[in-house]
Design a protein around this motif. Structure first.
Motif: not given
Length: 385
Positions: A161-174
């Motif tokens: 339900p929140y994938e569209h909110e998570i996507e911009p943060y580019r979590l995989s690059e952290l």
């Protein structure tokens, strides 16, 4: 909030006895925690072949390991011979082989058993029959989760339900900022989680967050995830760290305008959360160590950014949230003390306490004894099968 079948107990909290009962924790270990996803680390915590990260949980020691082939795997951190622990410490690098320090059984980084001393003394023995014991794992936007027993949705399904909110943060690059910290708390694990997604105390007990967000703290509950959020207001705070953060937090190029000054919190069932800020991403878990004790496990992750303003903003963020953490510690300890009283059974829940309602509903579904106002006779967990 996701629609759900009304429950006769929806208007009341969970009973106080389940926040201190040893039998209840024993059942929780089996029906909640062994079947729940738990975050271990991030892909970038183990970037090189042989890098590993360990996780002690529910009497198990799990190791997440990057193999020589670059693939991430998860195993029980024990030798198949006499159960000796194989890899020590929170993190490290095992090289190309894992050798048991007890009898020198040797495994590859893919978990295969490669060699056994005194092989001739083991008749009808096949190396292929004794690999390391695998643990189910999932990589969600770079974060590595494990689950001791299968069943239920994936992490990606929980967060959909929140994938569209998570996507911009580019979590995989952290990349990690510092190391994992463990903070003991003299409270039941549910007390930590209840407080995390309780929005009613923000304007009462967190003056710093009120100065940052005003009255605009939001809350909603989905089936597997609670979301809380607050937008930084423009009124300068009287607190130095808060005012500095408001003033000098730099723009983050990969975030859309509406997220440049937004703090968002996602609590995943049952006991972990992502704190998502423009300048960094934190995760935290609250893990039971006894019926009335927990440990909070947390670490921050960031996008590499050498700007002085960003370094200063992250430091201000730490100061702000350190104070919030101390305030929460006092609050949950007060609640835990009250939960120890036989005078307290349940309390009323307002319609705006949707996260507490959702959590309580799931606990009651999984463990029907949680509907009782008082604990059954000691030993009742042994009769649950």
């Amino acid at each position: 909030m996701a629609d759900a079948i009304p429950d006769a107990d929806d208007d009341v909290s969970l009973p106080g006895w389940i926040y201190r009962d040893a039998d209840f924790l024993a059942v929780e270990r089996e029906v909640i925690f062994r079947r729940a996803w738990q975050i271990v680390c991030h892909n970038n915590d183990i970037p090189q072949p042989g890098d590993y990260h360990s996780f002690a949980f529910m009497g198990e020691n799990i190791v997440v390991l990057r193999g020589d082939d670059g693939v991430v795997r998860a195993f029980h951190n024990l030798c198949r011979h006499r159960a000796a622990r194989l890899l020590d410490g929170e993190a490290g690098n095992c090289g190309r082989r894992i050798t048991c320090p007890y009898h020198a059984w040797t495994y590859g980084t893919d978990g295969t058993l490669l060699g056994v001393p005194h092989r001739r003394e083991f008749p009808d023995f096949q190396l292929a029959d004794y690999p390391l014991l695998a643990v189910e794992h999932e990589i969600y936007h770079g974060f590595i989760f494990i689950r001791l027993e299968a069943g239920g949705p994936s992490v990606a399904e929980m967060m959909r339900p929140y994938e569209h909110e998570i996507e911009p943060y580019r979590l995989s690059e952290l990349v990690p900022l510092g190391r994992v910290t463990l903070r003991p708390r003299a409270v039941n694990w549910k007390n930590v989680g209840d407080n995390y997604s309780d929005s009613l105390h923000i304007n009462v007990a967190h003056p710093g967050l009120t100065r940052l967000f005003g009255q605009g703290y939001g809350l909603e509950a989905r089936e597997w995830v609670d979301k809380m959020w607050g937008h930084l207001i423009d009124v300068p705070s009287k607190n130095r760290s808060e005012r500095f953060y408001q003033t000098y937090l730099p723009a983050v190029p990969h975030l859309p305008a509406e997220r440049q000054r937004l703090w968002t919190y996602f609590k995943l069932w049952p006991n972990q959360a992502f704190d998502i800020y423009p300048d960094q991403i934190d995760f935290m878990q609250w893990i039971p160590t006894s019926p009335t004790d927990s440990v909070i496990r947390e670490i921050a992750y960031v996008h590499p950014d050498a700007r002085r303003e960003m370094r200063a903003a992250r430091y201000a963020n730490w100061r702000i949230n350190r104070q919030v953490s101390l305030e929460d510690k006092t609050l949950i300890e007060r609640v835990q003390q009250g939960m120890g009283s036989r005078a307290y059974t349940t309390g009323p829940l307002g319609r705006n306490e949707m996260s507490l309602r959702s959590f309580a509903r799931r606990i009651r579904t999984l463990i029907p004894e949680s509907r009782l106002p008082h604990a059954p006779a000691p030993g009742w967990s042994g009769r649950i099968g």
